[in-house]
Enzyme design. Structure first.
Site, PDB file in Angstrom:
ATOM      1  N   GLY A 106       9.985   6.126   4.982  1.00  0.00           N
ATOM      2  CA  GLY A 106      11.420   6.099   5.219  1.00  0.00           C
ATOM      3  C   GLY A 106      11.853   4.967   6.126  1.00  0.00           C
ATOM      4  O   GLY A 106      12.992   4.499   6.039  1.00  0.00           O
ATOM      5  N   LEU A 137       0.810  -1.218   0.000  1.00  0.00           N
ATOM      6  CA  LEU A 137       0.000   0.000   0.000  1.00  0.00           C
ATOM      7  C   LEU A 137       0.841   1.264   0.000  1.00  0.00           C
ATOM      8  O   LEU A 137       0.415   2.295  -0.522  1.00  0.00           O
ATOM      9  CB  LEU A 137      -0.932   0.009   1.220  1.00  0.00           C
ATOM     10  N   ASP A 140       0.407  16.849  13.504  1.00  0.00           N
ATOM     11  CA  ASP A 140       0.856  16.680  12.122  1.00  0.00           C
ATOM     12  C   ASP A 140      -0.361  16.634  11.197  1.00  0.00           C
ATOM     13  O   ASP A 140      -0.487  15.755  10.341  1.00  0.00           O
ATOM     14  CB  ASP A 140       1.695  15.417  11.967  1.00  0.00           C
TER      15      ASP A 140
END
Length: 298
Positions: A22, A18, A132
């Protein structure tokens, strides 16, 4: 890729890939009860104390949150030297702003913002700040969940079935409002994403629900115009603008956006968090009212 379709790992049957980050890969998988998303950290990151802290911290924060607009976490563990976590599979895509020389669908944009605002206000009641908030962490499923518990919409509210398709993801940098928790970033690094970072976050001051509201306003600007409030590529200049520059009037970027929307977003982007709205849902309801029956192509 760490795995191929059909491989077995930690009791899961691996399906398609999917996404790749990193430090980890996310697969469609099956635990015998149905499809889910399986996040598997690579071996190198699994050996990193900081990466392990962030991975486990995300699960421990998100697993306590149960809301229809938040991606549900299921379980986590370690197998063959790699950390893994399983969560709700969303068959859809990330939210995106309009491309250059195109216009957005205001109905969809307002529905996305409404769902995320509901998720954030719920998280804040649970004493959690996301830190975030950005379109990349807003997922839109292809279909609404099958449930009879869809609330009725008011005269200015977006379609509740469309709102139900919106999910907030990635609690990797989320923090309890009391500030207790592991150190998740190295010294000199900023939590979250700079184009959406509130001034208090960049100054290293205490974060609060209004910190997420600032990021939501930046995302709203991007979903409506294709650009964040400060579309600056130089990171130092961008940080300087987030901390010191006056919020821009988003309504001036597109002729069809009412001036009221620009005023609402400017308040969300106030440098002083106390000057923002008391919740995330409040400004989004006002934006929904201002954009009602607006067609960018009229």
């Amino acid at each position: 890729m760490l795995f191929r379709p059909g491989d077995l790992y930690a009791g899961f049957t691996i399906g398609s890939l999917l996404g790749i980050g990193g430090s980890s890969e996310v697969y469609l998988a099956d635990d015998g009860k149905g499809p889910l998303a399986l996040k598997i950290m690579n071996t190198e990151s699994s050996r990193s104390e900081l990466a392990r802290l962030r991975f486990i911290h995300e699960f421990e924060i998100a697993v306590k949150l149960s809301h229809p607009n938040i991606v549900q976490m299921f379980a986590h563990g370690e197998c063959d030297g790699r950390l893994w976590s399983s969560h709700e599979y969303i068959d859809g895509a990330e939210a995106k702003g309009p491309l250059r020389n195109t216009e957005p669908d205001p109905t969809l944009a307002v529905a996305i913002l409404t769902g995320i605002a509901h998720a954030l206000d719920y998280a804040h009641i649970q004493r959690v700040v996301h830190l975030d908030v950005k379109p990349a962490n807003m997922l839109i499923s292809r279909s609404a969940p099958e449930t009879d518990e869809v609330p009725e919409a008011g005269p200015h509210d977006p379609d509740p079935k469309l709102v139900a398709r919106v999910k907030l993801s990635d609690f990797g940098t989320a923090r309890p409002l009391d500030g207790v928790g592991p150190k998740l970033v190295r010294d000199g690094f900023v939590v979250g994403s700079l184009p959406y970072a509130a001034p208090e976050l960049l100054r290293g001051q205490p974060v609060r629900p209004a910190t997420d509201q600032y990021a939501l306003a930046c995302a709203a600007a991007e979903l409506l115009t294709g650009e964040v409030p400060f579309p600056i590529t130089n990171r130092l200049k961008l940080a300087e603008a987030q901390v010191h520059a006056a919020p821009p009037d988003i309504s001036r970027r597109r002729a069809w956006i009412p001036s009221a929307v620009g005023s609402i977003l400017r308040k969300c982007l106030a440098k002083d968090p106390h000057a923002r709205y008391s919740s995330c849902a409040e400004p989004i309801r006002m934006i929904a009212r201002a954009l009602r029956d607006i067609n960018p192509y009229d």
